[in-house]
Design a protein around this motif. Structure first.
Motif, PDB file in Angstrom:
ATOM      1  N   THR A   1      31.394 -45.110 -20.375  1.00  0.00           N
ATOM      2  CA  THR A   1      31.110 -45.297 -19.165  1.00  0.00           C
ATOM      3  C   THR A   1      30.911 -47.405 -19.088  1.00  0.00           C
TER       4      THR A   1
ATOM      5  N   ARG B   1      30.035 -49.838 -16.621  1.00  0.00           N
ATOM      6  CA  ARG B   1      29.334 -51.170 -15.749  1.00  0.00           C
ATOM      7  C   ARG B   1      29.605 -52.843 -15.196  1.00  0.00           C
TER       8      ARG B   1
ATOM      9  N   VAL C   1      30.639 -48.933 -11.769  1.00  0.00           N
ATOM     10  CA  VAL C   1      29.770 -48.143 -12.129  1.00  0.00           C
ATOM     11  C   VAL C   1      31.293 -47.277 -12.138  1.00  0.00           C
TER      12      VAL C   1
ATOM     13  N   SER D   1      32.573 -43.939 -14.453  1.00  0.00           N
ATOM     14  CA  SER D   1      31.858 -42.945 -15.522  1.00  0.00           C
ATOM     15  C   SER D   1      32.351 -41.803 -15.930  1.00  0.00           C
ATOM     16  N   SER D   2      32.482 -40.985 -16.720  1.00  0.00           N
ATOM     17  CA  SER D   2      33.113 -39.874 -17.306  1.00  0.00           C
ATOM     18  C   SER D   2      34.727 -40.417 -18.032  1.00  0.00           C
TER      19      SER D   2
ATOM     20  N   ASP E   1      27.799 -41.948 -23.675  1.00  0.00           N
ATOM     21  CA  ASP E   1      27.137 -40.994 -23.041  1.00  0.00           C
ATOM     22  C   ASP E   1      26.330 -40.375 -24.305  1.00  0.00           C
TER      23      ASP E   1
END
Length: 243
Positions: free
Chosen positions: A180, A182, A192, A194-195, A222
């Protein structure tokens, strides 16, 4: 039939193809020998003919008019003489590369690491695409401080927009864990992403940074779900600030 053309200036030829005029810079030119020939062009299966300029062959490489190719693909082509830049397609406004600014600080723990631009092997790579400019964070999918790394920049409210390309570096393309990024402005989370997973294509992002004094970019792995410790290189590429 080949038409031999001696003593041409490579820089002049390329410039004339782009602009339709000849430019000469004695301090940077090199005399070469090229062969003009009648080349056929097919763009998406359709025959196309340049309105000006001819392709030529030099040391086994074929050179073709850039403006012709760009416009045949539906892209505008523009020459910026002040900056020595050829723009194909969308032309960006005035901007500052984030990595050209001196960062305020970065925070890493243990074996985590941060670097700006392609310092080691010359490239940052995501899904086989190489980049020269960017920020890369090395983090681990473990419980603890090594899961995160961050870098701060003092923007002092000078910019309105931040653009970048994000993805998992090919150094971690086979990792099972995801990551991720941010984007934080003055302590507030602005975006953000993510993944992020190895092997996925990079994505373009845009962030409103109007009136932001301090920008922070956080790289985060993660959590570990399979008890296998993995190293993740997460890339924040070609970041640009617009006033």
């Amino acid at each position: 039939m080949k038409e031999k053309f001696k003593g041409f200036i490579l820089g002049c030829i390329l410039m004339s193809m782009l602009m339709g005029t000849v430019a000469y810079a004695a301090t940077t030119s090199t005399s070469i020998e090229v062969f003009f020939r009648d080349l056929k062009y097919k763009i998406d299966g359709l025959d196309k003919v340049p309105s000006a300029g001819k392709g030529f062959i030099y040391e086994g490489t074929t050179y073709v008019p850039l403006r012709f190719i760009g416009e045949s693909l539906g892209k505008s082509v523009e020459w910026d003489g002040k900056t020595g830049t050829i723009w194909v397609g969308k032309k960006e406004g005035k901007h500052t590369e984030l990595t050209s600014l001196k960062f305020a600080r970065y925070d890493v723990e243990g074996s985590a690491r941060m670097w700006t631009d392609a310092e080691e092997d010359g490239t940052l790579s995501v899904a086989g695409v190489n980049f020269q400019k960017g920020i890369s964070g090395r983090v681990y999918n473990v419980t603890g401080p090594e899961r995160k790394a961050s870098i701060d920049y003092n923007l002092n409210g000078k910019y309105t927009k931040l653009t970048a390309i994000v993805g998992m570096d090919d150094a971690s393309q086979n990792a099972n864990a995801t990551g991720t990024i941010r984007i934080i402005g003055d302590g507030k989370e602005l975006k953000v992403i993510s993944s992020l997973r190895g092997g996925d294509n990079p994505s373009n992002i845009e962030v409103d940074v109007a009136n932001v004094l301090k920008l922070q970019i956080v790289f985060e792995a993660d959590t570990n779900e399979n008890n296998k410790v993995e190293t993740l290189w997460i890339d924040f590429l070609e970041p640009k600030l617009f006033e």
